[in-house]
Scaffold this motif. Sequence first.
Motif, PDB file in Angstrom:
ATOM      1  N   ILE A 273       0.849  -1.201   0.000  1.00  0.00           N
ATOM      2  CA  ILE A 273       0.000   0.000   0.000  1.00  0.00           C
ATOM      3  C   ILE A 273       0.882   1.248   0.000  1.00  0.00           C
ATOM      4  CG2 ILE A 273      -1.689   1.321   1.361  1.00  0.00           C
ATOM      5  CD1 ILE A 273      -2.905  -1.363   2.175  1.00  0.00           C
ATOM      6  N   THR A 274       1.944   1.221   0.820  1.00  0.00           N
ATOM      7  CA  THR A 274       2.872   2.371   0.837  1.00  0.00           C
ATOM      8  C   THR A 274       3.548   2.528  -0.525  1.00  0.00           C
ATOM      9  OG1 THR A 274       3.298   1.747   3.131  1.00  0.00           O
ATOM     10  CG2 THR A 274       4.666   3.487   2.196  1.00  0.00           C
ATOM     11  N   ALA A 275       3.884   1.392  -1.153  1.00  0.00           N
ATOM     12  CA  ALA A 275       4.542   1.458  -2.471  1.00  0.00           C
ATOM     13  C   ALA A 275       3.674   2.195  -3.474  1.00  0.00           C
ATOM     14  CB  ALA A 275       4.864   0.052  -2.969  1.00  0.00           C
ATOM     15  N   LYS A 276       2.352   2.044  -3.316  1.00  0.00           N
ATOM     16  CA  LYS A 276       1.431   2.687  -4.264  1.00  0.00           C
ATOM     17  C   LYS A 276       1.218   4.164  -3.955  1.00  0.00           C
ATOM     18  CE  LYS A 276      -1.117  -1.556  -5.194  1.00  0.00           C
ATOM     19  NZ  LYS A 276      -2.377  -2.271  -4.941  1.00  0.00           N
ATOM     20  N   ARG A 277       1.860   4.666  -2.925  1.00  0.00           N
ATOM     21  CA  ARG A 277       1.827   6.115  -2.660  1.00  0.00           C
ATOM     22  C   ARG A 277       2.914   6.838  -3.453  1.00  0.00           C
ATOM     23  NH1 ARG A 277      -0.944   7.463   2.219  1.00  0.00           N
ATOM     24  NH2 ARG A 277      -1.504   5.647   3.471  1.00  0.00           N
ATOM     25  N   MET A 278       3.792   6.073  -4.109  1.00  0.00           N
ATOM     26  CA  MET A 278       4.900   6.680  -4.874  1.00  0.00           C
ATOM     27  C   MET A 278       4.714   6.385  -6.368  1.00  0.00           C
ATOM     28  SD  MET A 278       8.163   5.882  -2.359  1.00  0.00           S
ATOM     29  CE  MET A 278       7.875   4.144  -2.040  1.00  0.00           C
ATOM     30  N   TRP A 279       5.620   6.971  -7.171  1.00  0.00           N
ATOM     31  CA  TRP A 279       5.603   6.750  -8.613  1.00  0.00           C
ATOM     32  C   TRP A 279       6.921   6.096  -9.040  1.00  0.00           C
ATOM     33  CZ3 TRP A 279       2.989  10.573  -6.200  1.00  0.00           C
ATOM     34  CH2 TRP A 279       1.684  10.847  -6.621  1.00  0.00           C
ATOM     35  N   TYR A 280       6.946   5.593 -10.263  1.00  0.00           N
ATOM     36  CA  TYR A 280       8.094   4.833 -10.773  1.00  0.00           C
ATOM     37  C   TYR A 280       8.260   5.175 -12.244  1.00  0.00           C
ATOM     38  CZ  TYR A 280       6.905   2.510  -6.472  1.00  0.00           C
ATOM     39  OH  TYR A 280       6.625   2.283  -5.147  1.00  0.00           O
ATOM     40  N   CYS A 281       9.506   5.361 -12.700  1.00  0.00           N
ATOM     41  CA  CYS A 281       9.678   5.614 -14.130  1.00  0.00           C
ATOM     42  C   CYS A 281       9.567   4.299 -14.891  1.00  0.00           C
ATOM     43  CB  CYS A 281      10.986   6.338 -14.426  1.00  0.00           C
ATOM     44  SG  CYS A 281      12.395   5.247 -14.615  1.00  0.00           S
ATOM     45  N   VAL A 295       2.949  -2.518 -13.781  1.00  0.00           N
ATOM     46  CA  VAL A 295       1.579  -2.011 -13.919  1.00  0.00           C
ATOM     47  C   VAL A 295       0.624  -2.873 -13.099  1.00  0.00           C
ATOM     48  CG1 VAL A 295      -0.329  -1.693 -15.558  1.00  0.00           C
ATOM     49  CG2 VAL A 295       1.983  -0.910 -16.140  1.00  0.00           C
ATOM     50  N   ASP A 296       0.791  -4.203 -13.164  1.00  0.00           N
ATOM     51  CA  ASP A 296      -0.091  -5.098 -12.407  1.00  0.00           C
ATOM     52  C   ASP A 296       0.110  -4.923 -10.906  1.00  0.00           C
ATOM     53  OD1 ASP A 296      -1.058  -6.089 -14.750  1.00  0.00           O
ATOM     54  OD2 ASP A 296       0.057  -7.976 -14.702  1.00  0.00           O
ATOM     55  N   SER A 297       1.309  -4.539 -10.484  1.00  0.00           N
ATOM     56  CA  SER A 297       1.597  -4.419  -9.048  1.00  0.00           C
ATOM     57  C   SER A 297       1.255  -3.024  -8.529  1.00  0.00           C
ATOM     58  CB  SER A 297       3.080  -4.714  -8.780  1.00  0.00           C
ATOM     59  OG  SER A 297       3.424  -6.011  -9.235  1.00  0.00           O
ATOM     60  N   MET A 298       1.898  -2.003  -9.070  1.00  0.00           N
ATOM     61  CA  MET A 298       1.721  -0.656  -8.520  1.00  0.00           C
ATOM     62  C   MET A 298       0.548   0.083  -9.148  1.00  0.00           C
ATOM     63  SD  MET A 298       5.169  -1.484  -8.223  1.00  0.00           S
ATOM     64  CE  MET A 298       6.299  -0.639  -9.310  1.00  0.00           C
ATOM     65  N   GLY A 299       0.131  -0.339 -10.351  1.00  0.00           N
ATOM     66  CA  GLY A 299      -0.969   0.329 -11.036  1.00  0.00           C
ATOM     67  C   GLY A 299      -0.466   1.262 -12.123  1.00  0.00           C
ATOM     68  N   ALA A 300      -1.229   1.358 -13.205  1.00  0.00           N
ATOM     69  CA  ALA A 300      -0.810   2.188 -14.347  1.00  0.00           C
ATOM     70  C   ALA A 300      -0.714   3.657 -13.968  1.00  0.00           C
ATOM     71  CB  ALA A 300      -1.783   2.014 -15.510  1.00  0.00           C
ATOM     72  N   ALA A 334      -1.746   2.395 -21.201  1.00  0.00           N
ATOM     73  CA  ALA A 334      -0.579   2.836 -21.979  1.00  0.00           C
ATOM     74  C   ALA A 334      -0.624   4.359 -22.151  1.00  0.00           C
ATOM     75  CB  ALA A 334      -0.559   2.137 -23.341  1.00  0.00           C
ATOM     76  N   GLU A 335      -1.798   4.892 -22.389  1.00  0.00           N
ATOM     77  CA  GLU A 335      -1.918   6.341 -22.591  1.00  0.00           C
ATOM     78  C   GLU A 335      -1.557   7.113 -21.320  1.00  0.00           C
ATOM     79  OE1 GLU A 335      -5.834   7.883 -23.649  1.00  0.00           O
ATOM     80  OE2 GLU A 335      -5.060   9.809 -22.937  1.00  0.00           O
ATOM     81  N   LYS A 336      -1.985   6.585 -20.176  1.00  0.00           N
ATOM     82  CA  LYS A 336      -1.625   7.248 -18.912  1.00  0.00           C
ATOM     83  C   LYS A 336      -0.107   7.316 -18.761  1.00  0.00           C
ATOM     84  CE  LYS A 336      -5.597   5.736 -16.155  1.00  0.00           C
ATOM     85  NZ  LYS A 336      -6.021   4.749 -15.154  1.00  0.00           N
ATOM     86  N   ILE A 337       0.558   6.180 -19.043  1.00  0.00           N
ATOM     87  CA  ILE A 337       2.010   6.122 -18.866  1.00  0.00           C
ATOM     88  C   ILE A 337       2.698   7.031 -19.880  1.00  0.00           C
ATOM     89  CG2 ILE A 337       4.026   4.602 -18.990  1.00  0.00           C
ATOM     90  CD1 ILE A 337       2.044   2.316 -18.078  1.00  0.00           C
ATOM     91  N   LEU A 338       2.217   7.002 -21.108  1.00  0.00           N
ATOM     92  CA  LEU A 338       2.881   7.783 -22.159  1.00  0.00           C
ATOM     93  C   LEU A 338       2.649   9.282 -22.001  1.00  0.00           C
ATOM     94  CD1 LEU A 338       2.086   5.592 -25.297  1.00  0.00           C
ATOM     95  CD2 LEU A 338       4.382   6.167 -24.473  1.00  0.00           C
ATOM     96  N   ASP A 339       1.433   9.662 -21.693  1.00  0.00           N
ATOM     97  CA  ASP A 339       1.067  11.067 -21.904  1.00  0.00           C
ATOM     98  C   ASP A 339       0.445  11.797 -20.718  1.00  0.00           C
ATOM     99  OD1 ASP A 339       1.943  10.976 -24.528  1.00  0.00           O
ATOM    100  OD2 ASP A 339       0.053  10.119 -25.226  1.00  0.00           O
ATOM    101  N   ARG A 340       0.182  11.091 -19.633  1.00  0.00           N
ATOM    102  CA  ARG A 340      -0.563  11.788 -18.586  1.00  0.00           C
ATOM    103  C   ARG A 340       0.140  11.813 -17.223  1.00  0.00           C
ATOM    104  NH1 ARG A 340      -5.330  13.482 -20.146  1.00  0.00           N
ATOM    105  NH2 ARG A 340      -6.259  12.550 -21.979  1.00  0.00           N
ATOM    106  N   ASN A 341       0.722  10.687 -16.815  1.00  0.00           N
ATOM    107  CA  ASN A 341       1.174  10.594 -15.426  1.00  0.00           C
ATOM    108  C   ASN A 341       2.316  11.560 -15.097  1.00  0.00           C
ATOM    109  OD1 ASN A 341      -0.733   8.616 -15.125  1.00  0.00           O
ATOM    110  ND2 ASN A 341       0.706   6.904 -15.225  1.00  0.00           N
ATOM    111  N   ALA A 342       3.305  11.634 -15.963  1.00  0.00           N
ATOM    112  CA  ALA A 342       4.442  12.531 -15.679  1.00  0.00           C
ATOM    113  C   ALA A 342       3.961  13.976 -15.622  1.00  0.00           C
ATOM    114  CB  ALA A 342       5.534  12.366 -16.729  1.00  0.00           C
ATOM    115  N   ALA A 343       3.102  14.340 -16.563  1.00  0.00           N
ATOM    116  CA  ALA A 343       2.585  15.718 -16.574  1.00  0.00           C
ATOM    117  C   ALA A 343       1.819  16.003 -15.298  1.00  0.00           C
ATOM    118  CB  ALA A 343       1.676  15.920 -17.788  1.00  0.00           C
ATOM    119  N   TYR A 344       1.058  15.022 -14.817  1.00  0.00           N
ATOM    120  CA  TYR A 344       0.312  15.200 -13.581  1.00  0.00           C
ATOM    121  C   TYR A 344       1.258  15.375 -12.396  1.00  0.00           C
ATOM    122  CZ  TYR A 344      -2.097  14.006  -9.321  1.00  0.00           C
ATOM    123  OH  TYR A 344      -2.560  14.035  -8.031  1.00  0.00           O
ATOM    124  N   VAL A 345       2.236  14.459 -12.276  1.00  0.00           N
ATOM    125  CA  VAL A 345       3.173  14.492 -11.137  1.00  0.00           C
ATOM    126  C   VAL A 345       3.930  15.833 -11.110  1.00  0.00           C
ATOM    127  CG1 VAL A 345       5.344  13.490 -10.305  1.00  0.00           C
ATOM    128  CG2 VAL A 345       3.429  11.999 -10.895  1.00  0.00           C
TER     129      VAL A 345
END
Length: 349
Positions: A273-281, A295-300, A334-345
């Motif tokens: 649960i704590t791991a899912k509070r962080m992000w990963y490249c 993706v299956d572990s921490m989530g997209a 895939a779209e979240k990883i490519l185009d959304r998550n970094a911009a959000y963070v």
Amino acid sequence: MGCGSGFTRRDVLRAGSLAAAGFLTGARLGAQAKKGMRIDIHAHLWTDDYLDLCQSYGNVDTGTQRNKGAGMGQAEMDKRFALMEANGVEMQILDICPQAPHFENKEHAVNAARKANDLYAEAVSRWPKKFKAFAAVPLPHVDEALKELERALDQLKFVGATIETFVANRSVADPAFAPFYEELNRRATVLYIHPSGNGIDSPFVIPFNLRWAIGAPMEDTVSVMHLIEAGIPQKYPKLKIVNSHLGGMIPMVFQRLDNISKWEHPLPELPTITAKRMWYCSVGHGHPPALRAAVDSMGADRICLGSDYPYEGGELYNRAIQYVSESGLKSEDAEKILDRNAAYVLGLA
Ligand SMILES: [Zn+2]
């Protein structure tokens, strides 16, 4: 201004042949980029001057950064920008690691941190549409790190800070660093954590020439666990921590963490649960099973696009981007990883 000065003929031919082979289609990548912002959150830039300085202060591994095409020369930049543009990458976030200024000698640390940040400020000002930067900080010297952090974030307008997985051979969760985490949290900014190249200080890594092949992902793994065990993500909930390389082996041992920590190191919250509070490249050297496991572990939602440029340069750069959409992930993931998550963070969405 050299930014976006275009592809070399060779790059155009290569992109064309990739498109023809169905590996890369400009239309598809372009469409995705318009929905969000394609940001490569894990990329490097070093000059020989900066590396010479680090070497003079005692760093022994600067050869790993030399002659890799990650300098400030126009030809190097043209190659870098051609790869970015061929893959729809609008911007890279520059990271000085693994040549971060974590020197025991305070003067050396402060001087190298200023040099690193001035270098990146120059790169950002010359190519403002292509680059933003993470601040280098002279930890383990906390007061000086806070001063340089303030300069880099307030004056130079950097988008967060970066430290190495081991800070002058101290844990990232060293209690002495609490004021640094408090300040990052107060600012609700980003902390990017990158391997140091110390082979987790094991006699079985560097002497066996394994510093980067497995030493680096082992560093990622240990650093993530130190953060989890110290409860840093819960203590500083506004801070956005981004770990490198899909978290090292974390996705492979995800269930094991919960099962074993119950008796080995009981924690108030399950480690997963704590791991899912962080992000990963997303840097996984184009290996789809590794990306799928993350993706299956921490989530997209927790995976941000990265390349580790220049280490994934040339064809590997294409692969670093393409494999996100070719690994069998759901297209929205895939779209979240490519185009959304970094911009959000990064607060750039
Ligand atoms: Zn890297």
